[in-house]
Scaffold this active site. Sequence first.
Site, PDB file in Angstrom:
ATOM      1  N   GLY A  31      11.843  -3.200  -0.044  1.00 40.05           N
ATOM      2  CA  GLY A  31      10.315  -2.608  -0.268  1.00 40.05           C
ATOM      3  C   GLY A  31       9.183  -4.158   0.615  1.00 40.05           C
ATOM      4  O   GLY A  31      10.348  -4.717   1.463  1.00 40.05           O
ATOM      5  N   HIS A  37      13.555  -5.665   8.268  1.00 39.50           N
ATOM      6  CA  HIS A  37      14.007  -4.353   7.629  1.00 39.50           C
ATOM      7  C   HIS A  37      13.778  -3.319   8.738  1.00 39.50           C
ATOM      8  O   HIS A  37      14.510  -2.164   9.131  1.00 39.50           O
ATOM      9  CB  HIS A  37      12.727  -3.707   6.692  1.00 39.50           C
ATOM     10  CG  HIS A  37      12.796  -4.850   5.968  1.00 39.50           C
ATOM     11  ND1 HIS A  37      11.628  -5.664   5.341  1.00 39.50           N
ATOM     12  CD2 HIS A  37      13.745  -4.562   4.126  1.00 39.50           C
ATOM     13  CE1 HIS A  37      11.786  -6.411   4.513  1.00 39.50           C
ATOM     14  NE2 HIS A  37      13.128  -5.937   3.309  1.00 39.50           N
ATOM     15  N   GLN A  61      19.929  -7.771 -10.910  1.00 36.04           N
ATOM     16  CA  GLN A  61      19.670  -8.883  -9.658  1.00 36.04           C
ATOM     17  C   GLN A  61      18.581 -10.265 -10.010  1.00 36.04           C
ATOM     18  O   GLN A  61      18.723 -10.350  -8.926  1.00 36.04           O
ATOM     19  CB  GLN A  61      19.112  -7.964  -8.070  1.00 36.04           C
ATOM     20  CG  GLN A  61      18.414  -7.850  -7.415  1.00 36.04           C
ATOM     21  CD  GLN A  61      18.850  -7.089  -6.081  1.00 36.04           C
ATOM     22  OE1 GLN A  61      18.709  -5.803  -6.690  1.00 36.04           O
ATOM     23  NE2 GLN A  61      18.352  -7.413  -5.169  1.00 36.04           N
ATOM     24  N   LYS A 149      21.089 -12.186   7.264  1.00 36.77           N
ATOM     25  CA  LYS A 149      19.936 -13.044   6.545  1.00 36.77           C
ATOM     26  C   LYS A 149      20.723 -13.479   5.380  1.00 36.77           C
ATOM     27  O   LYS A 149      20.493 -14.349   4.726  1.00 36.77           O
ATOM     28  CB  LYS A 149      18.758 -12.408   6.835  1.00 36.77           C
ATOM     29  CG  LYS A 149      17.430 -13.512   5.337  1.00 36.77           C
ATOM     30  CD  LYS A 149      17.006 -14.377   5.450  1.00 36.77           C
ATOM     31  CE  LYS A 149      15.930 -14.265   4.256  1.00 36.77           C
ATOM     32  NZ  LYS A 149      16.174 -13.789   3.525  1.00 36.77           N
ATOM     33  N   ASP A 150      21.346 -12.203   4.524  1.00 36.86           N
ATOM     34  CA  ASP A 150      21.478 -12.089   3.061  1.00 36.86           C
ATOM     35  C   ASP A 150      22.924 -12.503   3.077  1.00 36.86           C
ATOM     36  O   ASP A 150      23.616 -10.956   3.502  1.00 36.86           O
ATOM     37  CB  ASP A 150      21.353 -11.553   2.214  1.00 36.86           C
ATOM     38  CG  ASP A 150      19.613 -11.656   2.117  1.00 36.86           C
ATOM     39  OD1 ASP A 150      18.977 -11.673   1.406  1.00 36.86           O
ATOM     40  OD2 ASP A 150      19.048 -10.860   3.482  1.00 36.86           O
ATOM     41  N   GLN A 153      24.969 -11.560   0.441  1.00 36.38           N
ATOM     42  CA  GLN A 153      24.795 -10.298   0.039  1.00 36.38           C
ATOM     43  C   GLN A 153      26.159  -9.740   1.072  1.00 36.38           C
ATOM     44  O   GLN A 153      26.900  -8.650   0.780  1.00 36.38           O
ATOM     45  CB  GLN A 153      23.863  -9.695   0.079  1.00 36.38           C
ATOM     46  CG  GLN A 153      23.031  -8.621   0.111  1.00 36.38           C
ATOM     47  CD  GLN A 153      22.057  -7.434   0.087  1.00 36.38           C
ATOM     48  OE1 GLN A 153      21.067  -8.396  -1.242  1.00 36.38           O
ATOM     49  NE2 GLN A 153      21.429  -7.767   1.007  1.00 36.38           N
ATOM     50  N   SER A 186      10.181 -10.940   2.847  1.00 31.19           N
ATOM     51  CA  SER A 186       9.526 -10.843   1.916  1.00 31.19           C
ATOM     52  C   SER A 186       8.429 -11.711   0.991  1.00 31.19           C
ATOM     53  O   SER A 186       7.259 -12.307   0.948  1.00 31.19           O
ATOM     54  CB  SER A 186       9.902  -9.743   0.730  1.00 31.19           C
ATOM     55  OG  SER A 186       9.940  -9.112   1.476  1.00 31.19           O
TER      56      SER A 186
HETATM   57  P1  AMP Z   1      15.550  -7.145   1.012  1.00 30.88           P
HETATM   58  O1  AMP Z   1      13.852  -5.835   0.554  1.00 30.88           O
HETATM   59  O2  AMP Z   1      15.281  -8.411   1.242  1.00 30.88           O
HETATM   60  O3  AMP Z   1      16.388  -6.846  -0.239  1.00 30.88           O
HETATM   61  O4  AMP Z   1      16.458  -6.887   2.458  1.00 30.88           O
HETATM   62  C1  AMP Z   1      16.856  -5.463   2.527  1.00 30.88           C
HETATM   63  C2  AMP Z   1      17.638  -6.351   3.756  1.00 30.88           C
HETATM   64  O5  AMP Z   1      16.851  -6.487   4.841  1.00 30.88           O
HETATM   65  C3  AMP Z   1      19.045  -6.604   3.299  1.00 30.88           C
HETATM   66  O6  AMP Z   1      20.019  -5.657   3.644  1.00 30.88           O
HETATM   67  C4  AMP Z   1      18.054  -8.220   4.615  1.00 30.88           C
HETATM   68  O7  AMP Z   1      19.183  -9.223   4.372  1.00 30.88           O
HETATM   69  C5  AMP Z   1      17.977  -7.522   5.429  1.00 30.88           C
HETATM   70  N1  AMP Z   1      16.952  -8.646   5.540  1.00 30.88           N
HETATM   71  C6  AMP Z   1      15.788  -9.225   5.518  1.00 30.88           C
HETATM   72  N2  AMP Z   1      15.341 -10.255   5.847  1.00 30.88           N
HETATM   73  C7  AMP Z   1      15.889  -9.505   7.538  1.00 30.88           C
HETATM   74  C8  AMP Z   1      15.789 -10.729   8.417  1.00 30.88           C
HETATM   75  N3  AMP Z   1      14.796 -11.588   8.677  1.00 30.88           N
HETATM   76  N4  AMP Z   1      16.288  -9.962   9.278  1.00 30.88           N
HETATM   77  C9  AMP Z   1      16.978  -9.361   9.299  1.00 30.88           C
HETATM   78  N5  AMP Z   1      17.469  -8.488   8.699  1.00 30.88           N
HETATM   79  C10 AMP Z   1      16.843  -8.412   7.441  1.00 30.88           C
END
Ligand code: AMP
Length: 302
Positions: A31, A37, A61, A149-150, A153, A186
């Site tokens: 979120g 996202h 996590q 980005k991750d 992961q 985020s």
């Molecule tokens: P999170 O909400 O941070 O767990 O991210 C959810 C998904 O969005 C994960 O697969 C992240 O790798 C992806 N994500 C987060 N930030 C970015 C970004 N700047 N560019 C592309 N994907 C992202």
Amino acid sequence: MIVLERIAAVRARCDEAVRAGKSVGLVPTMGYLHEGHRTLMRAARAENDLVVVTLFVNPTQFGPNEDLASYPRDPEGDARVVTEEGVDVLFAPSVAEMYPRPGLTHVTVDEVTDGLCGASRPHHFVGVATVVTKLFSIVGPCTAYFGKKDFQQLVVVRRLVEDLNLPITVVGVSTVREPDGLALSSRNAYLAPDDRPAATVLYRALECAIATVKEGERDPVAVRAAAVTLVEREPLAQFDYLEVRRADDLAEVEHLDDGVEHVIALAVFLNTTRLIDNATFTVDGAAVHYDLPGRSPVAQEH
Ligand code: AMP
């Protein structure tokens, strides 16, 4: 767009779609949704009949001294974003729905979780791998979209899908950045205005590493050293790690061989905010192919 909080309801929707011969796209998130996202959602929307976004700040996590309690949340804003992106289902379960009692079953992915973020966040990837496996089990056969980005992961998820023969296609999506190169996250919401300019140090370190490879350097130790020096010169940044690895399995390498995809990944603290970033690259003779866009001309002037 419908919001579902119960596992059984999501499972029923997805089963129904698969039975009708439809494809399902899954975007797992925690979120506080931003343009990164949204890019995952757009990829999922373009390629699937039913798009499911999950919104779950997974407690398992987070380490005991990490930011679970303060993790930014905006459920109304998130509902607006998924509606705008044409998502069909927003799965927003409670912690009790996902973990009615403490789980005794954990998904551990060895080796690829050893270094990088795994070193400073020891239980993080067990939490990630376990919750992602639960989401895959709930949604069923689908294409799942994860951000590069991750990067670690993404490698962990690809590997668990392969090792456990899960009926999931994993798609990695390029990192979305601010005009000055800062990767959207985020956690950028934590940055104090004074720290914000210094946060570009991650991008600058990646630029420096790529430039060093482009100049002909093929020793990963030398590439790493150049980028580490740049991070250490930023007074507001505190170095966590910076590594050059083989992209596929995050193995350490002694030489940047032609035709092999590598990743340079780093984590840096700005005050208490920990940010991560990475760039992949492949050496091809004298040329270098890499996944790191240039800064916008406006941002470069500053
Ligand atoms: P999170 O909400 O941070 O767990 O991210 C959810 C998904 O969005 C994960 O697969 C992240 O790798 C992806 N994500 C987060 N930030 C970015 C970004 N700047 N560019 C592309 N994907 C992202």
